[in-house]
Design a protein around this motif. Structure first.
Motif, PDB file in Angstrom:
ATOM      1  N   LEU A  26     -43.123 -29.985 -36.792  1.00  0.00           N
ATOM      2  CA  LEU A  26     -41.878 -29.220 -37.404  1.00  0.00           C
ATOM      3  C   LEU A  26     -40.927 -29.186 -36.574  1.00  0.00           C
ATOM      4  O   LEU A  26     -39.700 -29.580 -36.737  1.00  0.00           O
ATOM      5  CB  LEU A  26     -42.133 -28.137 -38.326  1.00  0.00           C
ATOM      6  N   SER A  27     -41.220 -28.556 -35.303  1.00  0.00           N
ATOM      7  CA  SER A  27     -40.524 -28.298 -34.225  1.00  0.00           C
ATOM      8  C   SER A  27     -39.908 -29.472 -33.586  1.00  0.00           C
ATOM      9  O   SER A  27     -38.786 -29.499 -33.200  1.00  0.00           O
ATOM     10  CB  SER A  27     -40.851 -27.513 -33.175  1.00  0.00           C
ATOM     11  N   LEU A  28     -40.799 -30.299 -33.294  1.00  0.00           N
ATOM     12  CA  LEU A  28     -40.435 -31.786 -32.748  1.00  0.00           C
ATOM     13  C   LEU A  28     -39.465 -32.413 -33.765  1.00  0.00           C
ATOM     14  O   LEU A  28     -38.485 -33.308 -33.095  1.00  0.00           O
ATOM     15  CB  LEU A  28     -41.548 -32.403 -32.510  1.00  0.00           C
ATOM     16  N   ILE A  29     -39.791 -32.390 -34.826  1.00  0.00           N
ATOM     17  CA  ILE A  29     -39.046 -33.133 -35.911  1.00  0.00           C
ATOM     18  C   ILE A  29     -37.456 -32.563 -36.040  1.00  0.00           C
ATOM     19  O   ILE A  29     -36.542 -33.387 -35.958  1.00  0.00           O
ATOM     20  CB  ILE A  29     -39.685 -33.396 -37.401  1.00  0.00           C
ATOM     21  N   SER A  30     -37.461 -31.238 -35.608  1.00  0.00           N
ATOM     22  CA  SER A  30     -36.199 -30.421 -35.953  1.00  0.00           C
ATOM     23  C   SER A  30     -35.308 -31.005 -34.566  1.00  0.00           C
ATOM     24  O   SER A  30     -34.101 -31.056 -34.810  1.00  0.00           O
ATOM     25  CB  SER A  30     -36.507 -29.087 -35.912  1.00  0.00           C
ATOM     26  N   LEU A  31     -35.880 -31.124 -33.515  1.00  0.00           N
ATOM     27  CA  LEU A  31     -35.291 -31.440 -32.402  1.00  0.00           C
ATOM     28  C   LEU A  31     -34.899 -32.741 -32.368  1.00  0.00           C
ATOM     29  O   LEU A  31     -33.460 -33.165 -32.209  1.00  0.00           O
ATOM     30  CB  LEU A  31     -36.128 -31.199 -30.984  1.00  0.00           C
ATOM     31  N   ILE A  32     -35.619 -33.948 -33.004  1.00  0.00           N
ATOM     32  CA  ILE A  32     -35.106 -35.051 -32.907  1.00  0.00           C
ATOM     33  C   ILE A  32     -33.955 -35.376 -34.026  1.00  0.00           C
ATOM     34  O   ILE A  32     -32.973 -36.083 -33.644  1.00  0.00           O
ATOM     35  CB  ILE A  32     -36.351 -35.976 -33.440  1.00  0.00           C
ATOM     36  N   LEU A  33     -34.019 -34.539 -35.068  1.00  0.00           N
ATOM     37  CA  LEU A  33     -32.999 -34.669 -36.127  1.00  0.00           C
ATOM     38  C   LEU A  33     -31.729 -34.192 -35.556  1.00  0.00           C
ATOM     39  O   LEU A  33     -30.683 -34.597 -35.753  1.00  0.00           O
ATOM     40  CB  LEU A  33     -33.420 -33.931 -37.458  1.00  0.00           C
ATOM     41  N   VAL A  34     -31.704 -33.042 -34.570  1.00  0.00           N
ATOM     42  CA  VAL A  34     -30.493 -32.483 -33.923  1.00  0.00           C
ATOM     43  C   VAL A  34     -30.105 -33.580 -33.126  1.00  0.00           C
ATOM     44  O   VAL A  34     -28.686 -33.726 -33.118  1.00  0.00           O
ATOM     45  CB  VAL A  34     -30.971 -31.194 -33.374  1.00  0.00           C
ATOM     46  N   ILE A  35     -30.982 -34.231 -32.520  1.00  0.00           N
ATOM     47  CA  ILE A  35     -30.283 -35.328 -31.264  1.00  0.00           C
ATOM     48  C   ILE A  35     -29.724 -36.405 -32.094  1.00  0.00           C
ATOM     49  O   ILE A  35     -28.768 -37.009 -32.023  1.00  0.00           O
ATOM     50  CB  ILE A  35     -31.323 -35.622 -30.392  1.00  0.00           C
ATOM     51  N   ALA A  36     -30.475 -36.687 -33.325  1.00  0.00           N
ATOM     52  CA  ALA A  36     -29.818 -37.736 -33.990  1.00  0.00           C
ATOM     53  C   ALA A  36     -28.553 -37.525 -34.636  1.00  0.00           C
ATOM     54  O   ALA A  36     -27.583 -38.321 -34.633  1.00  0.00           O
ATOM     55  CB  ALA A  36     -30.808 -38.153 -35.049  1.00  0.00           C
ATOM     56  N   LEU A  37     -28.399 -36.146 -35.181  1.00  0.00           N
ATOM     57  CA  LEU A  37     -27.028 -35.854 -35.747  1.00  0.00           C
ATOM     58  C   LEU A  37     -26.041 -35.819 -34.819  1.00  0.00           C
ATOM     59  O   LEU A  37     -24.862 -36.336 -35.194  1.00  0.00           O
ATOM     60  CB  LEU A  37     -27.634 -34.559 -36.709  1.00  0.00           C
ATOM     61  N   SER A  38     -26.348 -35.452 -33.602  1.00  0.00           N
ATOM     62  CA  SER A  38     -25.338 -35.029 -32.702  1.00  0.00           C
ATOM     63  C   SER A  38     -24.982 -36.587 -32.349  1.00  0.00           C
ATOM     64  O   SER A  38     -23.638 -36.728 -32.153  1.00  0.00           O
ATOM     65  CB  SER A  38     -25.984 -34.608 -31.283  1.00  0.00           C
ATOM     66  N   LEU A  39     -25.842 -37.470 -32.325  1.00  0.00           N
ATOM     67  CA  LEU A  39     -25.356 -38.925 -31.923  1.00  0.00           C
ATOM     68  C   LEU A  39     -24.437 -39.512 -33.040  1.00  0.00           C
ATOM     69  O   LEU A  39     -23.382 -40.103 -32.589  1.00  0.00           O
ATOM     70  CB  LEU A  39     -26.412 -39.852 -31.534  1.00  0.00           C
ATOM     71  N   LEU A  40     -24.946 -39.124 -34.129  1.00  0.00           N
ATOM     72  CA  LEU A  40     -23.924 -39.610 -35.458  1.00  0.00           C
ATOM     73  C   LEU A  40     -22.441 -39.089 -35.286  1.00  0.00           C
ATOM     74  O   LEU A  40     -21.632 -39.498 -35.564  1.00  0.00           O
ATOM     75  CB  LEU A  40     -24.663 -39.350 -36.586  1.00  0.00           C
TER      76      LEU A  40
END
Length: 302
Positions: A26-40
């Motif tokens: 869950l923590s890893l998925i949260s971090l990846i989602l934050v990075i992906a949203l930042s790029l978007l």
């Protein structure tokens, strides 16, 4: 009693390990989602800034600078601050960037923190995280992904905002060897002291869009009698190669020879382009005649 404890441990231990694995995932998925949203977010902001008139490299640079909170004192930054629409975009990016960085740091700490389980050590976690970041980087730099995102973002901007959405890069054909460049005039430059008529840059295939004077005056679409002076900054549109050659041209006999050579080259290119267009038009006309003849023959046979 001992057997009971062992039985309980045998049941509880897998449950705890599963809990730790889920916690990590869950923590890893949260971090990846934050990075992906930042790029978007930076992608959307970059396209919005392009629609306000900024070039693509400048828009990407300003969007990433604002999102990461890195400030730069440049003329581009001043143009962003002085423009009301750009200012709102940058302000929103700063707010989202602060929240995104804090969330990313918190998620990273949770991802790397080992809550007493050995199945997913720090090394393995870093490996998985690095792989996910590389995958995101490859996707974000994909030309196909970039085209799809541009279409979707432009559609959303047209439908849900009143922003004047125009693709200036395609409009000016900046991707086909053409570009917009700034040329600072020094004392030794060939253009120094010449009027627009004397310079005849249009004959070289270059258009002067504006002149920024040393005293901050702005001359838009300068006329033929306008004199180019030391300290001026010319905003040019044309082939990037031609703009670069003009920047290196000195105010001497060699500069005049280079000017004449560029005039002759531009004339040849224009003649070749006209010839190609005529040949294409003639071919289309011949194809049309052949098509009409075949249709007439079919009607007669019928």
């Amino acid at each position: 009693m001992i057997r009971t404890r062992r039985a309980i441990n045998a049941v509880v231990k897998p449950v705890i390990e599963l809990k730790n694995i889920l916690f990590y995932m869950l923590s890893l998925i949260s971090l990846i989602l934050v990075i992906a949203l930042s790029l978007l977010v930076t992608k959307v902001a970059s396209i919005m800034l392009q629609h306000t008139g900024l070039s693509r490299p400048s828009a990407k640079f300003q969007a990433r600078s604002a999102f990461t909170g890195v400030g730069f004192t440049t003329s581009e930054a001043e143009s962003v601050v002085n423009h009301p629409v750009r200012r709102r975009i940058i302000l929103t990016l700063m707010l989202l960037g602060n929240a995104g960085i804090i969330t990313a740091v918190a998620s990273l700490m949770l991802t790397l923190w080992n809550p007493g389980q050995e199945n997913f050590g720090v090394g393995l976690r870093l490996l998985v995280l690095t792989g996910a970041i590389i995958l995101l980087w490859l996707i974000s730099h994909s030309k196909y992904f970039d085209q799809v995102m541009n279409r979707l973002i432009n559609f959303a901007l047209r439908r849900y905002t009143n922003l004047n959405v125009r693709d200036y890069s395609n409009l000016l054909k900046l991707a086909e060897g053409y570009g917009i460049g700034e040329l600072y005039i020094e004392k030794k430059d060939w253009l120094n002291g010449k009027t627009m008529i004397e310079a005849n840059l249009k004959g070289e295939g270059l258009n002067v869009l504006a002149i920024k004077r040393k005293n901050k005056d702005f001359v838009g679409t300068p006329e033929g009698t306008t004199t180019i002076m030391e300290g001026d900054t010319l905003i040019l549109y044309g082939k990037s190669e031609s703009i670069g050659r003009l920047d290196d041209r000195s105010n001497d006999i060699h500069g005049q020879i280079e000017h004449r050579a560029q005039l002759a080259k531009a004339k040849r290119e224009a003649e070749q382009k006209e010839m190609v267009e005529k040949m294409a038009a003639e071919k289309m006309r011949e194809n049309g005649n052949e098509s009409s003849k075949s249709q007439k023959a079919e009607k007669e046979n019928a």
